[in-house]
Scaffold this active site. Structure first.
Site, PDB file in Angstrom:
ATOM      1  N   LYS A 256       0.846  -1.202   0.000  1.00 23.08           N
ATOM      2  CA  LYS A 256       0.000   0.000   0.000  1.00 23.08           C
ATOM      3  C   LYS A 256       0.880   1.251   0.000  1.00 23.08           C
ATOM      4  CE  LYS A 256      -3.200   2.624   2.997  1.00 23.08           C
ATOM      5  NZ  LYS A 256      -4.035   2.632   4.228  1.00 23.08           N
ATOM      6  N   ASP A 261      -2.336  10.147   3.857  1.00 28.19           N
ATOM      7  CA  ASP A 261      -3.741   9.789   4.024  1.00 28.19           C
ATOM      8  C   ASP A 261      -4.451  10.823   4.892  1.00 28.19           C
ATOM      9  OD1 ASP A 261      -6.196   8.645   4.284  1.00 28.19           O
ATOM     10  OD2 ASP A 261      -5.544   6.905   5.461  1.00 28.19           O
ATOM     11  N   LYS A 268      -9.860  13.094   8.238  1.00 30.61           N
ATOM     12  CA  LYS A 268      -9.436  12.674   9.572  1.00 30.61           C
ATOM     13  C   LYS A 268      -9.384  13.878  10.501  1.00 30.61           C
ATOM     14  CE  LYS A 268      -6.377   8.828   8.213  1.00 30.61           C
ATOM     15  NZ  LYS A 268      -7.071   7.739   8.902  1.00 30.61           N
ATOM     16  N   ASP A 279       1.772   6.229   5.695  1.00 33.51           N
ATOM     17  CA  ASP A 279       0.785   5.309   5.117  1.00 33.51           C
ATOM     18  C   ASP A 279       1.292   4.629   3.837  1.00 33.51           C
ATOM     19  OD1 ASP A 279      -1.625   4.063   5.632  1.00 33.51           O
ATOM     20  OD2 ASP A 279      -2.840   5.523   4.523  1.00 33.51           O
ATOM     21  N   ASP A 338     -12.039   7.380   3.854  1.00 36.92           N
ATOM     22  CA  ASP A 338     -10.824   7.105   4.636  1.00 36.92           C
ATOM     23  C   ASP A 338     -10.458   5.612   4.604  1.00 36.92           C
ATOM     24  OD1 ASP A 338      -8.650   7.626   6.179  1.00 36.92           O
ATOM     25  OD2 ASP A 338      -9.758   7.901   8.066  1.00 36.92           O
ATOM     26  N   ARG A 342      -7.818  -0.349   1.006  1.00 39.15           N
ATOM     27  CA  ARG A 342      -8.426  -1.517   0.363  1.00 39.15           C
ATOM     28  C   ARG A 342      -8.840  -1.198  -1.069  1.00 39.15           C
ATOM     29  NH1 ARG A 342     -12.846  -1.686   5.056  1.00 39.15           N
ATOM     30  NH2 ARG A 342     -11.111  -0.643   6.096  1.00 39.15           N
TER      31      ARG A 342
HETATM   32  N1  BES Z   1      -4.153   4.482   6.995  1.00 40.22           N
HETATM   33  C1  BES Z   1      -5.308   4.239   7.792  1.00 40.22           C
HETATM   34  C2  BES Z   1      -5.071   3.186   8.865  1.00 40.22           C
HETATM   35  C3  BES Z   1      -4.270   3.659  10.037  1.00 40.22           C
HETATM   36  C4  BES Z   1      -4.888   4.335  11.067  1.00 40.22           C
HETATM   37  C5  BES Z   1      -2.937   3.362  10.129  1.00 40.22           C
HETATM   38  C6  BES Z   1      -4.155   4.756  12.170  1.00 40.22           C
HETATM   39  C7  BES Z   1      -2.210   3.782  11.214  1.00 40.22           C
HETATM   40  C8  BES Z   1      -2.808   4.476  12.223  1.00 40.22           C
HETATM   41  C9  BES Z   1      -6.470   3.749   6.908  1.00 40.22           C
HETATM   42  O1  BES Z   1      -6.501   4.205   5.609  1.00 40.22           O
HETATM   43  C10 BES Z   1      -7.725   4.179   7.573  1.00 40.22           C
HETATM   44  O2  BES Z   1      -7.926   5.354   7.658  1.00 40.22           O
HETATM   45  N2  BES Z   1      -8.519   3.224   8.029  1.00 40.22           N
HETATM   46  C11 BES Z   1      -9.719   3.481   8.705  1.00 40.22           C
HETATM   47  C12 BES Z   1     -10.744   2.509   8.190  1.00 40.22           C
HETATM   48  C13 BES Z   1     -12.147   2.838   8.609  1.00 40.22           C
HETATM   49  C14 BES Z   1     -12.595   4.134   7.963  1.00 40.22           C
HETATM   50  C15 BES Z   1     -13.066   1.707   8.192  1.00 40.22           C
HETATM   51  C16 BES Z   1      -9.467   3.294  10.188  1.00 40.22           C
HETATM   52  O3  BES Z   1      -8.709   2.411  10.571  1.00 40.22           O
HETATM   53  O4  BES Z   1     -10.015   4.068  10.970  1.00 40.22           O
HETATM   54 ZN    ZN Z   2      -4.619   4.753   4.822  1.00 38.99          ZN
HETATM   55 ZN    ZN Z   3      -7.548   6.096   5.449  1.00 43.28          ZN
END
Ligand code: BES
Ligand code: ZN
Ligand code: ZN
Length: 478
Positions: A256, A261, A268, A279, A338, A342
């Protein structure tokens, strides 16, 4: 042989007569091992202070010894060795008088760890170097290590072990540099350039970079949907290394590569948003592994795929509720922009099918939920193959770069049903089973032996993980 990192150049030699101002000798507490006794010579052992994995010198002077205690013989293990090497590296970093060291390789220790002498030597050097690493490049006055020479004292020639350790260090330093680098420098184009540069390694390395137009032709619509909110150009990087016969099926690694992000329109919160420069750690890991495998000339065929872009809000960004047709033909309704990892990965996973892979492993800082589940102790491992899962778990234990298997239950798949499209890109708004539902989303795009590593908790601070585990896996593959 030389290692460059930051502003440092460290020379590595394997010469029992080399002059170094400090010797590093492994011990159990104050008890010296056989090689140590031979090599102390006129060097003096400093005051021994702490028996627990501690370099025991109070005032270091020329001709002194760091007694690198490994704790107690009966509880000695690989994590114990790593802990000791970390303390030794800290001692070197904090002591400007140390300009050259001789590391005495204690052959008997290899056996206790179930390693060959060459593996033990390589590991000792590699993890020492890795603990000397720091990222200071963007300061106007980067600090410089005074250490210029590491000499290995060994009973038999360890030239290959030193070479291998250097390839490993160069690989993981590349990963860590890219991880620490901010998103205004480490852009998708920067990742692409870095990958392209690896073609210099040799004829058996080919790197192709697809731009947005190329990706459009291939129908990588979900990847492009994430990218379209940003001003930076997305890149889809394909790296191919052929180290085995043409008819040997390749191993495919997918990383990835979200270079920043922000969350997109589902923005966020501000607190610690700066960490989202990390990320792209999956992408960095894949590129670093590729470099290392090619340099080590491992007898396997390897393909690395890196979809890379920024996830940004703007007037042309993907919006919650939008429906996108993935490259595979399945449609996805974007509930939350966010959950973008995936989305870029699903097209890469589908694209990987064309390689008829032996197996595919994707590496992604995918979910905060994985951090909640496992912290930084282990990466989340999901797999549709028990043998692959067991092999990765074993490599994790071998290197103390642990992974822990999590389930791909039907219940989680059921949570991903879309309202107007085939799939939703989130399992629920409450976030329950957030890491597992993300993994199940990815599983929908696989038809081969596959493992997914959620490295949000293990890679985000620029640790280099899961490089160590995956290198162990790839070097031991039959
Ligand atoms: N890059 C983030 C995941 C992440 C979060 C990595 C905190 C490291 C620290 C990912 O793209 C994301 O934002 N995921 C969301 C998914 C949710 C919206 C279903 C998450 O984990 O909150
Ligand atoms: Zn991410
Ligand atoms: Zn994200």
């Amino acid at each position: 042989m030389k290692l460059k990192f930051g502003h440092n150049i460290i020379e590595l030699t394997n010469n029992s007569n080399a002059q170094a101002n400090v010797k590093i000798i492994f011990s159990f507490g104050a008890n010296l091992l056989p090689q140590a006794k031979k090599h102390i010579g006129t060097f003096k052992i400093g005051k021994f202070e702490d028996l627990q994995a501690t370099a025991s010198i109070t005032k270091l002077n020329d001709g002194q010894i760091i007694l690198a205690s490994l704790g107690e013989l009966k509880s000695f293990d690989f994590p114990g060795l790593l802990k000791t090497l970390k303390v030794v590296a800290e001692t070197i970093k904090n002591n400007s008088k140390i300009t050259s060291i001789s590391l005495v390789i204690e052959e008997s220790l290899a056996k206790s760890l179930n390693q060959t002498v060459s593996e033990f030597t390589e590991n000792s050097i590699f993890y020492l170097l890795n603990n000397l690493y720091y990222f200071d490049e963007l300061k106007s006055e980067p600090k410089k290590l005074n250490l210029k020479l590491i000499n290995i004292i060994s009973a038999s020639s360890q030239k290959t072990a030193i070479e291998n350790a250097l390839h490993m260090a160069n690989g993981v330093f590349l990963i860590r540099d890219m991880a620490h680098g901010p998103s205004n420098i480490i852009t998708p184009s920067h990742l692409a350039k870095t990958a392209k540069n690896l073609e210099h390694i040799g004829k058996n390395v080919k790197v192709h970079v697809l731009n947005a137009k190329d990706a459009k032709k291939l129908n990588m619509n979900t990847f492009l949907a994430v990218a379209k909110g940003a001003d930076s150009e997305p890149k889809f990087i394909k790296m191919e290394y052929s180290g085995a016969a043409k008819n040997k099926k390749p191993i495919v690694l997918i990383g990835k590569g979200i270079t920043f992000d922000s969350g997109g329109i589902s923005l966020k919160a501000g607190l610690k948003m700066d960490a989202m420069k990390y990320d792209m750690c999956g992408a960095a890991t894949v590129i670093g592994i590729f470099k290392t495998i090619a340099n080590l000339e491992l007898p396997l065929n390897l393909v690395c795929l890196v979809p890379t872009c920024e996830n940004m809000p703007s007037g042309h960004a993907l919006k919650p509720g939008d429906v996108i047709k993935t490259m595979s033909g399945k449609t996805v309704e974007i509930a939350n922009t966010d959950a973008e990892g995936r989305l870029i990965l699903c097209d890469a996973l589908h694209y990987a099918k064309k390689y008829k892979p032996e197996l595919v492993i994707d590496i992604a800082t995918l979910t905060g939920a994985c951090i909640t589940a496992l912290g930084s102790a282990a990466s989340g491992l999901y797999s549709n193959d028990d043998i692959l899962a067991a092999a990765l778990t074993k490599s994790g234990l071998n290197t103390n770069d642990k992974v822990w298997r999590m389930p791909l239950f039907k219940e989680y798949h059921d949570m991903l049903k879309g309202t107007v499209a085939d799939l939703s890109n989130i399992g629920s708004w409450s976030g329950e089973a957030g890491s597992a539902t993300a993994a199940c989303f990815l599983e929908q795009f696989t038809d081969y032996k596959w493992a997914h590593l959620d490295v949000a908790g293990t890679a985000m601070s620029g640790t280099g993980r899961p490089f160590y585990m995956l290198m162990n896996f790839l070097r031991n593959i039959k």
